[in-house]
Scaffold this active site. Structure first.
Site, short mmCIF file in Angstrom:
data_model
loop_
_atom_site.label_atom_id
_atom_site.label_comp_id
_atom_site.label_asym_id
_atom_site.label_seq_id
_atom_site.Cartn_x
_atom_site.Cartn_y
_atom_site.Cartn_z
N LYS A 131 -52.62 9.06 -0.76
CA LYS A 131 -53.47 8.11 -1.51
C LYS A 131 -52.59 7.12 -2.28
O LYS A 131 -52.80 5.91 -2.20
CB LYS A 131 -54.36 8.87 -2.50
CG LYS A 131 -55.21 7.92 -3.35
CD LYS A 131 -55.95 8.62 -4.49
CE LYS A 131 -55.08 8.84 -5.70
NZ LYS A 131 -55.82 9.14 -6.93
N LYS A 184 -47.93 2.03 -12.36
CA LYS A 184 -48.07 3.37 -11.77
C LYS A 184 -47.89 3.32 -10.24
O LYS A 184 -47.19 4.15 -9.65
CB LYS A 184 -49.45 3.93 -12.13
CG LYS A 184 -49.88 5.18 -11.40
CD LYS A 184 -49.10 6.40 -11.83
CE LYS A 184 -49.57 7.64 -11.07
NZ LYS A 184 -48.66 8.76 -11.25
N THR A 241 -55.51 7.52 -10.97
CA THR A 241 -54.71 6.59 -10.16
C THR A 241 -55.66 5.94 -9.16
O THR A 241 -56.16 6.63 -8.25
CB THR A 241 -53.59 7.34 -9.41
OG1 THR A 241 -52.79 8.05 -10.36
CG2 THR A 241 -52.71 6.36 -8.65
#
Ligand code: NAD
Length: 311
Positions: free
Chosen positions: A246, A171, A96
């Site tokens: 994050k 995502k 990611t």
């Protein structure tokens, strides 16, 4: 069967490679961490001496690394993927990362004659072990079609999302929604308790009512209601606060760059950052429930008398 190189044998990469080995592929892996290498070797991954060694002669190269900076580092330089993999190898990044890193990987791969697909995943460590991850693939149609064959043994769902960076875009938007709905489940759980509702009765109602969400079903931050909740285990991480911080930061960077107004995501980020400040970055992200309680205490959580200080 193919020869697959895998860089980053951590919580996700480890079990994902086990499923590729199980499907009959020859998997050659590399990680900086000795424990990660030993665990992967135990399930049939051949451990290479370096990234360069792992990717030589590979039909496909996967990366599953913490952040964009690690991905750039593994692709660049004399010892990196671009300098050592055959041009015929399909490159797929499951990390990611920020949209810019993904775009850089696509563009630089194309300049060097490689094919690259952004291939982030959803489903967590349990989905990685079970081979039921959702893959979101972004890239040229033919490359995405080829990537589909490689990811199949690790996947429950595979989406060809669109062109370069569209997988990572999906995502980031998905995870931003996840963490906003986690806030809702956290606040709802405390409001319900404060009004005298039995926790299980309220969860049963919300589960089949308009308050339902994946976060509520999977991470409900009250002990004894949902088996997969971190609240049953002193909020030890199933999804760490650092990882959540994050993901929301990356989503907000994309949204802020487009001039969007995302106050709910900013609120989730503030709470994750507060937990990290308090030394709980390694604890589960659902511990934000403590900011909804009247006095900062929550059932199932024993505060650490001396939590690690934030870096
Ligand atoms: P992790 O930290 O457990 O694993 C990453 C691995 O990369 C580590 O073992 C580390 O030693 C290795 N590494 C770092 N730099 C390296 C380098 N230069 N060369 C070789 N190895 C290197 O992280 P994870 O949980 O496996 O997550 C991997 C990625 O997948 C992250 O981007 C994460 O956001 C994403 N992700 C994680 C989950 C989850 O539930 N854990 C779910 C979906 C997506």
């Amino acid at each position: 069967m193919a020869k697959i190189a895998w860089i980053g044998l951590g919580n996700m990469g480890g079990p994902m490679t086990a499923n590729l080995v199980g499907a009959g592929h020859e998997v050659v892996g590399y990680d900086l961490d000795e424990g990660a290498k030993a665990a992967a070797e135990a399930h049939g991954v051949r451990i290479a001496a370096s990234t360069a060694d792992a990717v030589a002669d590979a039909d496909a190269v996967f990366t599953s690394l913490p952040k964009g900076a690690h991905v750039r580092q593994v692709f660049e330089g004399d010892g990196g993927v671009w300098a050592n993999a055959p041009k015929t190898a399909l490159l797929m990044d499951c990390s990611t990362v920020d949209v810019e890193t993904s775009r850089y990987c696509h563009e630089h791969s194309a300049e060097l004659g490689f094919r690259f697909v952004d291939a982030p995943v959803s489903g967590g460590i349990s989905g990685a072990a079970a081979g039921t991850l959702t893959f979101m693939l972004g890239g040229a149609d033919a490359d995405v079609a080829e990537a589909r064959g490689y990811v199949e043994p690790m996947a429950g769902n595979i989406f060809a999302v669109g062109g370069p960076t569209m997988g990572i875009a999906a995502k980031l938007a998905n995870n931003m929604m996840l963490f906003i709905s986690l806030l809702a489940a956290s606040e709802g759980s405390q409001l319900a308790a404060s009004m005298g509702l039995d926790a299980k009765t309220f969860w049963d109602i919300a589960r089949v009512s308009s308050g339902d969400s994946w976060a509520m079903r999977t991470w409900y931050p009250v002990p004894g209601i949902v088996d997969s909740s971190a609240a049953n285990h002193d909020f030890d991480a199933t999804f760490s606060t650092l990882l959540a911080q994050k993901d929301v930061s990356l989503a907000l960077a994309a949204g802020d760059g487009a001039g969007l107004h995302l106050p709910a995501a900013h609120l989730a980020l503030d709470q994750f950052e507060q937990l990290i400040e308090e030394g709980y970055g390694g604890k589960d992200c659902s511990l934000i429930v403590k900011y909804a309680s009247a006095d900062g205490t929550v059932a199932g959580f024993e505060p650490d008398p001396a939590p690690a200080t934030a870096e």
